[in-house]
Design a protein around this motif. Structure first.
Motif, mmCIF file in Angstrom:
data_model
loop_
_atom_site.group_PDB
_atom_site.id
_atom_site.type_symbol
_atom_site.label_atom_id
_atom_site.label_comp_id
_atom_site.label_asym_id
_atom_site.label_seq_id
_atom_site.Cartn_x
_atom_site.Cartn_y
_atom_site.Cartn_z
ATOM 1 N N MET A 1 29.100 6.540 32.034
ATOM 2 C CA MET A 1 30.281 5.673 31.977
ATOM 3 C C MET A 1 29.938 4.235 31.602
ATOM 4 N N GLU A 2 28.692 3.988 31.218
ATOM 5 C CA GLU A 2 28.321 2.624 30.823
ATOM 6 C C GLU A 2 28.956 2.279 29.488
ATOM 7 N N PRO A 3 29.299 1.058 29.244
ATOM 8 C CA PRO A 3 29.040 -0.119 30.065
ATOM 9 C C PRO A 3 30.118 -0.411 31.105
ATOM 10 N N SER A 4 31.218 0.351 31.101
ATOM 11 C CA SER A 4 32.307 0.010 32.025
ATOM 12 C C SER A 4 31.936 0.243 33.489
ATOM 13 N N ILE A 5 31.164 1.283 33.780
ATOM 14 C CA ILE A 5 30.674 1.524 35.141
ATOM 15 C C ILE A 5 29.178 1.788 35.036
ATOM 16 N N GLN A 6 28.399 0.911 35.631
ATOM 17 C CA GLN A 6 26.947 0.972 35.494
ATOM 18 C C GLN A 6 26.316 1.900 36.526
ATOM 19 N N VAL A 7 25.122 2.405 36.170
ATOM 20 C CA VAL A 7 24.329 3.186 37.117
ATOM 21 C C VAL A 7 24.089 2.319 38.355
ATOM 22 N N GLY A 8 24.230 2.922 39.523
ATOM 23 C CA GLY A 8 24.026 2.184 40.766
ATOM 24 C C GLY A 8 25.281 1.536 41.307
ATOM 25 N N SER A 9 26.394 1.685 40.595
ATOM 26 C CA SER A 9 27.661 1.147 41.089
ATOM 27 C C SER A 9 28.250 2.107 42.125
ATOM 28 N N VAL A 10 29.152 1.594 42.917
ATOM 29 C CA VAL A 10 29.957 2.433 43.799
ATOM 30 C C VAL A 10 31.368 2.411 43.239
ATOM 31 N N VAL A 11 31.959 3.597 43.046
ATOM 32 C CA VAL A 11 33.357 3.645 42.639
ATOM 33 C C VAL A 11 34.193 3.981 43.871
ATOM 34 N N VAL A 12 35.347 3.349 43.938
ATOM 35 C CA VAL A 12 36.290 3.579 45.027
ATOM 36 C C VAL A 12 37.417 4.412 44.435
ATOM 37 N N ALA A 13 37.614 5.613 44.995
ATOM 38 C CA ALA A 13 38.603 6.542 44.444
ATOM 39 C C ALA A 13 39.693 6.864 45.466
ATOM 40 N N ASN A 14 40.930 6.845 44.988
ATOM 41 C CA ASN A 14 42.087 7.201 45.813
ATOM 42 C C ASN A 14 42.279 8.709 45.710
ATOM 43 N N GLU A 15 41.930 9.419 46.781
ATOM 44 C CA GLU A 15 42.056 10.876 46.768
ATOM 45 C C GLU A 15 43.465 11.337 47.131
#
Length: 162
Positions: free
Chosen positions: A40-54
């Motif tokens: 998903m780079e460059p928008s979401i980098q390796v080592g990021s945490v994504v917050v998801a609404n389940e």
């Protein structure tokens, strides 16, 4: 000592706020996932945490939304490239081709709300036994420094007032 007390107090407050936020979010079915690949780079980098609404409804997902879905035993975070009668076709931003699997209502986990760069490295460390011990020691050290510096200020005030 007052500066040290303010710093340690602020750090302890931040730790408590983050802990309460994570607990509160989990009750609201908001989950955090660590990004382990560069798809998903460059928008979401390796080592990021994504917050998801389940709680997000599968039917409300649109093309361009970033979602989390199950693929075997793991979770994948990719962007919706197409909606078909079979389900959602997804693709990592850095990937040349769309994913081979189609995300269905059964494999859909949630919609990504945001990402926090580099936070995944800390989360990964804290999930390991050494990281947990280090975190407990760090928090205990902060609490100890705060208590010692607060007691020192009270003693100095008491002495100064006599």
């Amino acid at each position: 000592m007052r500066v040290l007390n303010k710093i340690t107090g602020a750090m302890l407050t931040m730790i408590i706020i983050v802990a309460l936020a994570v607990i509160g979010l989990s009750f609201a079915n908001i989950k955090c996932y660590v990004i382990e690949s560069g798809s998903m780079e460059p928008s979401i980098q390796v080592g990021s945490v994504v917050v998801a609404n389940e709680n997000y409804k599968y039917e409300d997902i649109n093309i361009g939304d970033v979602i989390v879905f199950k693929s075997g035993d793991s979770r994948v975070t990719h962007r919706v490239a197409e909606k078909t009668s079979e389900g959602l076709r997804t693709k990592g931003d850095a990937n040349e081709v769309e994913d081979k699997i189609i995300t269905t209502k059964d494999t859909f986990s949630g919609k990504v709300l945001c990402s926090i760069p580099k936070a995944g490295f800390v989360a990964k460390m804290l999930s390991e036994p050494k990281g947990k011990v280090l975190a407990v020691v760090f928090i205990a050290l902060l609490a100890f420094i705060t208590i010692i510096s607060t007691d020192g200020e009270k003693s100095e005030d008491a002495v100064g007032n006599k």
